[in-house]
Design an enzyme around this catalytic site. Structure first.
Site, PDB file in Angstrom:
ATOM      1  CG  ASP A   1      -1.293  -4.090  -7.033  1.00 32.13           C
ATOM      2  OD1 ASP A   1      -0.428  -3.206  -6.925  1.00 32.13           O
ATOM      3  OD2 ASP A   1      -2.063  -4.166  -8.000  1.00 32.13           O
ATOM      4  CG  HIS A   2       4.911  -3.145  -5.951  1.00 29.19           C
ATOM      5  ND1 HIS A   2       4.692  -3.601  -7.206  1.00 29.19           N
ATOM      6  CD2 HIS A   2       5.598  -1.995  -6.093  1.00 29.19           C
ATOM      7  CE1 HIS A   2       5.215  -2.760  -8.084  1.00 29.19           C
ATOM      8  NE2 HIS A   2       5.777  -1.772  -7.429  1.00 29.19           N
TER       9      HIS A   2
ATOM     10  CE  LYS B   1       4.626   2.045  -6.068  1.00 29.53           C
ATOM     11  NZ  LYS B   1       6.076   2.010  -5.976  1.00 29.53           N
TER      12      LYS B   1
ATOM     13  CG  HIS C   1       0.804  -1.988 -10.364  1.00 32.38           C
ATOM     14  ND1 HIS C   1       0.748  -2.893  -9.335  1.00 32.38           N
ATOM     15  CD2 HIS C   1       1.917  -2.305 -11.080  1.00 32.38           C
ATOM     16  CE1 HIS C   1       1.803  -3.717  -9.422  1.00 32.38           C
ATOM     17  NE2 HIS C   1       2.504  -3.381 -10.476  1.00 32.38           N
TER      18      HIS C   1
ATOM     19  CE  LYS D   1       8.486  -2.287 -18.225  1.00 36.92           C
ATOM     20  NZ  LYS D   1       8.678  -1.899 -16.815  1.00 36.92           N
TER      21      LYS D   1
HETATM   22  C1  BG6 Z   1       5.921  -4.080 -11.633  1.00 40.36           C
HETATM   23  C2  BG6 Z   1       6.050  -4.304 -13.111  1.00 40.36           C
HETATM   24  O1  BG6 Z   1       4.757  -4.684 -11.136  1.00 40.36           O
HETATM   25  O2  BG6 Z   1       5.864  -2.699 -11.377  1.00 40.36           O
HETATM   26  C3  BG6 Z   1       7.271  -3.608 -13.659  1.00 40.36           C
HETATM   27  O3  BG6 Z   1       6.143  -5.700 -13.363  1.00 40.36           O
HETATM   28  C4  BG6 Z   1       7.258  -2.157 -13.286  1.00 40.36           C
HETATM   29  O4  BG6 Z   1       7.364  -3.741 -15.060  1.00 40.36           O
HETATM   30  C5  BG6 Z   1       7.020  -1.988 -11.794  1.00 40.36           C
HETATM   31  O5  BG6 Z   1       8.525  -1.614 -13.630  1.00 40.36           O
HETATM   32  C6  BG6 Z   1       6.826  -0.533 -11.429  1.00 40.36           C
HETATM   33  O6  BG6 Z   1       6.813  -0.435 -10.045  1.00 40.36           O
HETATM   34  P1  BG6 Z   1       7.318   0.866  -9.310  1.00 40.36           P
HETATM   35  O7  BG6 Z   1       7.079   0.619  -7.872  1.00 40.36           O
HETATM   36  O8  BG6 Z   1       8.783   1.021  -9.665  1.00 40.36           O
HETATM   37  O9  BG6 Z   1       6.508   1.983  -9.893  1.00 40.36           O
END
Ligand code: BG6
Length: 492
Positions: free
Chosen positions: A181-182, A186, A244, A344
């Site tokens: 989960d990126h 952060k 997220h 979005k």
């Molecule tokens: C991703 C989603 O996990 O996270 C995308 O699939 C989204 O749709 C993105 O744009 C947002 O990540 P960040 O790091 O740009 O906030």
């Protein structure tokens, strides 16, 4: 944290090497690890894909993807020489056998102990098959460590996530699985714990006695771009909330762990997610708002509606915006709403958390048009990184009344430039065997359990129409969600 060594030596195998994620995130992240000395010379990267590329084709792509990093050409050349390409057929055992031979050769060449990281950066329908063959063909059976990194989406709902998990668990044990989960990579998301648990002035106040509500906003100005095929069946709820947003809720709500190790932190997050009040389908409209962007203006440019985007069904019922009110039924949080909102084509790209404290019992400074401003703690996740504390103080301008002031800590531009990117941190963590900032299966399951009734309700009720102009902050119903409770969104 549960780290093994600070000098990881491994072969990183990237399935989906020709894809967008590999180019945009993975290659630059591995390069930054190499550039900063966190990855020595004993490593190799094998890109796996269906296209008939050569090693040189892959290296050219890698060089291009890292070329904006400020580094001498020779060093980039040296870096890219660690990359190898393997074309494969996802369901052919022979492809895995030849991969195994390639990996063994590279381990020899670079004197790498038998450590392998398998990074699945491709369509999720292949995850189970790949995991199965990695095991059956002996690729994942190593004398060192062997780890599987999985990109989202992890399933589409709880039943599909369970099926996927079972397939993967047939081949890898839970402690070998790293679910990305990126957001957990952060810098400022990781800082939530530090802000909470390292400050005597916050932790005692971090309860329903002193906090009135918490707001988490993750807004994007971009539209669906070229991802409509995926997004049409996902929508903002599955794309952002299930992972997220709920991960940030868990970090804000969890109890202090008894130790800062993987098991203890995950155990507290799990408890927080378990305490989330579930909503039945009938209650969804009361607590959740969905939206879809209409045409509008973003950053001065006219942009089309979601329905006009490429590969979007002109009658699509997919939400591009979600706002919700979450309740956590435990002693600490009973009665404190956690409001979340993400979408979005909103006004700007920004992620931030606002903790609003309760008003003091009596306002001695009220009068002459001076109403008191509640104390706020704002955690800026992106693009700014830092914290701001909103207080009231008497300004040194001779006035008598309290006025809002801000104590601001923002990392400066140089710090941000040197801040490791989320993917860089997570790849490094995985190489070191630290799973703290990855989602455990229980967290994934609890999150699906929470969002499933919402998506079911919305799938039945196909009445969604474009209801917010691009460039705004979402539909008015999202504002009303807070107004009903006497609050409003802080657009700070
Ligand atoms: C991703 C989603 O996990 O996270 C995308 O699939 C989204 O749709 C993105 O744009 C947002 O990540 P960040 O790091 O740009 O906030």
């Amino acid at each position: 944290m549960n780290t093994e060594t600070n000098n990881p030596k491994a072969v990183i195998v990237i399935f989906g090497a020709t894809g967008d994620l590999a180019k945009r995130k993975l290659y630059p992240s591995i390069h930054r690890l190499y550039h900063s000395g966190k990855l020595g010379d004993q490593f190799a990267v094998v890109g796996v894909g269906r296209r008939p590329w050569s090693h040189e084709d892959l290296r050219a792509v890698v060089k291009e993807s890292v070329s904006s990093d400020d580094e001498a050409e020779a060093k980039i050349e040296e870096f890219s020489s660690h990359f190898y390409y393997h074309d494969f057929d996802v369901s052919s055992p022979a492809s895995y056998q030849s991969l195994n031979t390639l990996l063994a050769g590279l381990e020899d060449t670079y004197s790498i102990p038998n450590n392998r990281m398998f990074y699945l950066a491709m369509a999720p329908e292949f995850f189970g098959t790949i995991a199965k063959f990695l095991k059956s063909e002996g690729v994942s059976k190593t004398t060192g460590w062997s780890r599987l990194v999985i990109e989202k989406p992890f399933g589409h709902d709880l039943p599909s996530a369970k099926t996927l998990n079972e397939e993967i668990r047939d081949a890898f044990s839970e402690d070998q699985i790293y679910r990305i989960d990126h957001y957990l990579g952060k810098q400022m998301v990781q800082n939530i714990e530090v802000i909470r648990f390292a400050n005597a002035i916050f932790e005692p106040l971090w309860t329903n006695r002193y906090i009135s509500n918490i707001q988490i906003t993750s807004s994007e100005s971009l539209g669906v771009e070229d991802r409509a095929r995926y997004y049409e069946s996902s929508g903002a709820l599955r794309d952002m909330v299930q992972n997220h947003m709920l991960q940030m809720v868990a970090l804000l709500a969890m109890e202090p762990p008894i130790k800062l190790n993987t098991e203890e932190i995950r155990s507290e997050k799990r408890k927080a997610l378990r305490a989330l009040r579930p909503f039945s389908k009938d209650e969804v409209d009361q607590f959740f708002v969905r939206g879809q962007y209409d045409a509008g203006t973003v950053d001065g440019n006219l942009v089309p509606s979601y329905l006009e985007e490429q590969n979007v069904d002109p009658n699509s019922n997919t939400e591009t915006f979600v706002a919700g009110k979450l309740l956590i039924d435990n002693f600490r949080w009973a009665g404190v709403p956690f409001y979340i909102r993400t979408g979005k084509r909103l006004e700007k790209k920004s992620t931030q958390i606002v903790v609003q404290f309760k008003d003091i019992p009596m306002n001695l400074y009220y009068g002459n048009g001076n109403s008191m401003h509640p104390n706020l703690l704002v955690i800026h996740i992106q693009p700014d990184e830092g914290i701001t504390l909103h207080l009231n103080a008497r300004k040194l301008d001779g006035g008598t009344y309290a006025k809002p002031i801000k104590l601001d800590y923002q990392t400066n531009y140089n710090d941000i430039m040197n801040t490791p990117e989320a993917y860089e941190k997570l790849i490094h963590d995985c190489l070191l065997g630290d799973a703290t900032n990855f989602a455990h299966w229980d967290e994934v399951a609890l999150s699906w359990n929470f969002v499933d009734p919402i998506s079911e309700k919305w799938a039945e009720n196909k009445t969604l129409k474009p209801n917010y102009p691009a460039g705004s902050m979402g539909p008015k119903e999202a504002d009303q969600l807070l107004e009903k409770d006497g609050y409003h969104w802080w657009n700070i």
